[in-house]
Write a protein that holds these residues in place. Structure first.
Motif, short mmCIF file in Angstrom:
data_model
loop_
_atom_site.label_atom_id
_atom_site.label_comp_id
_atom_site.label_asym_id
_atom_site.label_seq_id
_atom_site.Cartn_x
_atom_site.Cartn_y
_atom_site.Cartn_z
N ASP A 226 0.86 -1.18 0.00
CA ASP A 226 0.00 0.00 0.00
C ASP A 226 0.90 1.23 0.00
OD1 ASP A 226 -1.76 2.10 0.51
OD2 ASP A 226 -2.94 0.98 1.97
N THR A 227 0.88 1.98 -1.11
CA THR A 227 1.82 3.09 -1.25
C THR A 227 1.55 4.23 -0.28
OG1 THR A 227 0.46 4.09 -3.00
CG2 THR A 227 2.22 2.56 -3.68
N ARG A 228 0.39 4.23 0.37
CA ARG A 228 0.12 5.25 1.39
C ARG A 228 0.90 4.98 2.67
NH1 ARG A 228 -6.23 4.27 1.70
NH2 ARG A 228 -5.31 2.18 1.98
N ASP A 229 1.38 3.73 2.83
CA ASP A 229 1.94 3.29 4.11
C ASP A 229 3.45 3.16 4.08
OD1 ASP A 229 -0.57 3.18 5.21
OD2 ASP A 229 -0.81 1.02 4.99
N ASN A 230 4.14 3.92 3.23
CA ASN A 230 5.59 3.77 3.16
C ASN A 230 6.26 4.06 4.50
OD1 ASN A 230 4.78 6.59 2.14
ND2 ASN A 230 6.93 6.90 2.62
N PHE A 255 -1.84 1.37 -5.34
CA PHE A 255 -2.18 2.76 -5.06
C PHE A 255 -3.61 2.82 -4.51
CE2 PHE A 255 1.33 2.86 -7.94
CZ PHE A 255 2.10 3.93 -7.52
N PRO A 261 -2.79 8.06 -8.48
CA PRO A 261 -1.58 8.72 -8.99
C PRO A 261 -1.77 9.37 -10.34
CG PRO A 261 -1.37 6.34 -9.15
CD PRO A 261 -2.60 6.60 -8.34
N ASN A 268 1.67 10.79 -3.68
CA ASN A 268 2.35 10.09 -2.61
C ASN A 268 3.76 9.75 -3.09
OD1 ASN A 268 2.50 7.48 -3.87
ND2 ASN A 268 0.47 6.95 -3.10
N ARG A 269 4.53 9.11 -2.28
CA ARG A 269 5.95 8.90 -2.56
C ARG A 269 6.19 8.17 -3.89
NH1 ARG A 269 10.30 8.78 1.26
NH2 ARG A 269 12.12 7.66 0.48
N TYR A 270 5.26 7.30 -4.28
CA TYR A 270 5.46 6.48 -5.46
C TYR A 270 4.67 6.97 -6.67
CZ TYR A 270 7.83 3.37 -2.26
OH TYR A 270 8.72 2.85 -1.35
N ALA A 271 3.98 8.08 -6.54
CA ALA A 271 3.21 8.61 -7.66
C ALA A 271 4.11 8.98 -8.83
CB ALA A 271 2.39 9.81 -7.22
#
Length: 287
Positions: A226-230, A255, A261, A268-271
């Protein structure tokens, strides 16, 4: 990037079956997902199974052409929505979200195993280890998004009356024969009828309520990140699971939530990585 070379240099081994269920609004994200799958699994054959309710023939033809240029094979199955009239749907949760629950009934009986993927995903490393994973007695394999304290899991236990982990339905390895024997439309509609107003994420809640004990847990940081939880992953791993670790080890970036994204404000960090794949796709295929 030459699109004519995208599907070349493939091995002739067993094809991996991938299931997707989208409406017309998610065709572009689906293309990004499939492009990322091809870019990071270049010597792997794939059969893509699309379950849909109302995508136009024109859009399906264009998608089939795109998938063929990736070197994949697209199989399209239109689902009769009459039986799903009672199912709760919302703008962010269209009817197609239910198809994965009964995919065993829609897919050919000769098909035994499939990986389901949500369209808001990037595949950034080889996916075959998931496809080859022994399920033993389990019907599916999926990951839980545990968070830092696990409080969301506790809330879901109370809300649904379950004890096992609450699994995310965005990435699932499925044993289709077990699903055909175990999952029935009448059971699903019964939960919808009796508890429909309590369902927050309808199909995911039903998955966990009815079948959670038959799901094999997967490590989320590898198979459903889950890219929100980096920050959560970084903290829980005492700093090991940083961006370099993710690029090397994580297979599926998911995502979850909003904004996506590809939407304005989806940063977010991975967008940026997602947008990089969008740009590569644009250079290879145009709009």
């Amino acid at each position: 990037m030459n699109r004519d070379n995208l599907g070349q240099n493939r091995l002739t081994g067993e094809s991996i079956n991938v299931l997707v269920t989208v409406d017309a609004n998610y065709i572009k994200p689906l293309k990004v997902l499939l492009f990322s799958l091809q870019q990071n699994n270049r010597q792997q054959a794939f059969d893509i199974w699309l379950l849909h309710a109302g995508i136009t023939d024109e859009a399906l033809s264009a998608l089939a052409n795109f998938v063929a240029q990736l070197g994949f094979t697209l199989h399209v199955i239109k689902v009769d929505m009459t039986l799903w009239d009672a199912a709760p749907t919302f703008k962010q949760y269209p009817p197609e979200m239910y198809f994965r629950l009964l995919c065993g009934a829609y897919l050919p009986a000769t098909l035994k195993r499939v990986i389901y993927l949500d369209p808001d995903i990037l595949v950034i490393n080889p996916i075959k280890p998931l496809y080859d994973l022994p399920l033993t007695t389990h019907m599916m394999a999926a990951a839980s998004h545990m968070g830092l304290t696990g409080i969301t899991q506790t809330i879901n236990h109370v809300r649904l009356g379950t004890k096992q982990a609450y699994f995310n339905s965005g990435v699932m390895l499925m044993d289709l024969d077990k699903m055909r024997a175990r999952i029935h439309l009448t059971d699903i509609l019964d939960v919808i009828t009796k508890r429909g107003k309590e369902l927050i994420l309808p199909d995911q809640d039903i998955l966990n309520f009815l079948y959670g004990e038959e799901i094999l847990p997967l490590p989320e940081e590898i198979w459903n990140y889950d890219t929100r939880d980096n920050i959560v992953h970084f903290a829980k791993s005492l700093g090991e699971v940083d961006m370099q670790w993710v690029i090397k080890n994580t297979v599926i970036l998911h995502f979850c939530g909003r904004p996506k994204p590809w939407e304005k404000g989806g940063m977010n960090r991975y967008a940026v990585l997602y947008q990089h794949y969008e740009q590569l796709l644009y250079h290879a295929f145009g709009d």
